[in-house]
Design a protein around this motif. Structure first.
Motif, PDB file in Angstrom:
ATOM      1  N   THR A  40       0.832  -1.211   0.000  1.00  0.00           N
ATOM      2  CA  THR A  40       0.000   0.000   0.000  1.00  0.00           C
ATOM      3  C   THR A  40       0.861   1.253   0.000  1.00  0.00           C
ATOM      4  O   THR A  40       0.570   2.232  -0.692  1.00  0.00           O
ATOM      5  N   PHE A  41       1.952   1.218   0.781  1.00  0.00           N
ATOM      6  CA  PHE A  41       2.857   2.360   0.868  1.00  0.00           C
ATOM      7  C   PHE A  41       3.499   2.647  -0.492  1.00  0.00           C
ATOM      8  O   PHE A  41       3.515   3.793  -0.962  1.00  0.00           O
ATOM      9  N   VAL A  42       4.032   1.594  -1.134  1.00  0.00           N
ATOM     10  CA  VAL A  42       4.686   1.762  -2.443  1.00  0.00           C
ATOM     11  C   VAL A  42       3.666   2.211  -3.500  1.00  0.00           C
ATOM     12  O   VAL A  42       3.937   3.105  -4.310  1.00  0.00           O
ATOM     13  N   ALA A  43       2.466   1.594  -3.461  1.00  0.00           N
ATOM     14  CA  ALA A  43       1.426   1.956  -4.427  1.00  0.00           C
ATOM     15  C   ALA A  43       1.029   3.420  -4.256  1.00  0.00           C
ATOM     16  O   ALA A  43       0.755   4.122  -5.242  1.00  0.00           O
ATOM     17  N   GLY A  44       1.011   3.902  -3.017  1.00  0.00           N
ATOM     18  CA  GLY A  44       0.686   5.299  -2.756  1.00  0.00           C
ATOM     19  C   GLY A  44       1.707   6.243  -3.370  1.00  0.00           C
ATOM     20  O   GLY A  44       1.352   7.267  -3.955  1.00  0.00           O
TER      21      GLY A  44
ATOM     22  N   ILE B 175       3.047   9.986  -7.831  1.00  0.00           N
ATOM     23  CA  ILE B 175       3.902  10.429  -8.941  1.00  0.00           C
ATOM     24  C   ILE B 175       3.094  10.476 -10.237  1.00  0.00           C
ATOM     25  O   ILE B 175       3.142  11.463 -10.986  1.00  0.00           O
ATOM     26  N   VAL B 176       2.324   9.407 -10.497  1.00  0.00           N
ATOM     27  CA  VAL B 176       1.536   9.341 -11.728  1.00  0.00           C
ATOM     28  C   VAL B 176       0.506  10.477 -11.769  1.00  0.00           C
ATOM     29  O   VAL B 176       0.315  11.133 -12.806  1.00  0.00           O
ATOM     30  N   SER B 177      -0.163  10.721 -10.625  1.00  0.00           N
ATOM     31  CA  SER B 177      -1.188  11.771 -10.604  1.00  0.00           C
ATOM     32  C   SER B 177      -0.582  13.138 -10.908  1.00  0.00           C
ATOM     33  O   SER B 177      -1.153  13.919 -11.674  1.00  0.00           O
TER      34      SER B 177
ATOM     35  N   LEU C 214      -6.988  12.796  -5.626  1.00  0.00           N
ATOM     36  CA  LEU C 214      -8.027  12.866  -4.589  1.00  0.00           C
ATOM     37  C   LEU C 214      -8.261  11.499  -3.946  1.00  0.00           C
ATOM     38  O   LEU C 214      -8.467  11.402  -2.728  1.00  0.00           O
ATOM     39  N   ILE C 215      -8.263  10.447  -4.776  1.00  0.00           N
ATOM     40  CA  ILE C 215      -8.451   9.088  -4.230  1.00  0.00           C
ATOM     41  C   ILE C 215      -7.342   8.756  -3.231  1.00  0.00           C
ATOM     42  O   ILE C 215      -7.598   8.243  -2.136  1.00  0.00           O
TER      43      ILE C 215
END
Length: 220
Positions: free
Chosen positions: A93-97, A102-104, A213-214
């Motif tokens: 979850t941490f890495v995905a965040g 970065i992508v956003s 926002l998500i």
């Protein structure tokens, strides 16, 4: 108390430390927090216990060295050995965040740039899947390597009374600039082969904002 509130409480209480004790404790705090594989909750709890213990000792006229010893790195290593590892699910979850953030921001910045440039000239909004995949991979490698390098610089400077912060900042800046140059070269010279699709500025901006926002709501 969850990890976020513990961090806020830690920041507030650290202001009560003397300059000498704050410098000693902050080095241990950063050193322990840089161990990203450890449980964040358990790490913050033990850091709070240490801070409370230090504040109690400070009121009795003791220094951090009197309480924790003259080798803060060895003491911190003993603490780290006793702390449990972060659960795999939390680590993912941490890495995905981080990746999602970065992508956003890339999508938001792209949308704004295309909007501004379109005022002055005609811009291409077509995205080539192969070139985008190669660029994304190079950016991910750049971010991972830069973070690793900065963490290593910080880690090596801790517990060092002769640390040279300006020199470390210069090294980090040079590595960042070199990495960005590599990313730009890869992006510029990657051939646009395979399928492409149109991705307008407003679609990029809206997608980026929604994704941001998500992630923001998830963190709450």
């Amino acid at each position: 108390m969850d990890a976020k509130k513990l961090i806020e409480e830690n920041n507030r209480k650290r202001e009560l430390l003397t300059a000498e004790n704050e410098a000693y404790y902050s080095d241990m705090l950063i050193y322990i927090r840089l161990q990203l594989t450890l449980s964040e909750q358990q790490s913050e709890e033990i850091l709070m216990e240490m801070l409370d213990h230090l504040l109690d000792g400070q009121e009795e006229g003791k220094t951090a060295r009197d309480i924790f010893g003259n080798d803060p790195k060895a003491f911190a290593d003993e603490i780290i050995e006793q702390l449990p590892k972060e659960k795999k699910r939390d680590a993912i979850t941490f890495v995905a965040g981080i990746v999602g953030n970065i992508v956003s921001w890339v999508l938001i910045i792209r949308g704004i740039l295309l909007l501004v440039l379109s005022i002055f000239t005609e811009v291409k909004t077509e995205i080539n899947l192969f070139a985008t995949a190669v660029s994304s991979f190079s950016i991910a490698c750049f971010v991972i390597f830069t973070l690793w390098f900065i963490f290593r610089l910080v880690n090596n400077s801790l517990f060092n009374e002769k640390r040279n912060t300006k020199k470390d900042m210069l090294k980090a800046g040079l590595v960042g600039a070199a990495g960005m140059a590599v990313v730009l070269l890869v992006t510029t010279f990657t051939p646009k082969i395979g399928p492409s699709f149109n991705f307008s500025w407003w679609a990029s901006l809206i997608t980026g904002v929604v994704l941001w926002l998500i992630i923001y709501v998830k963190k709450k």
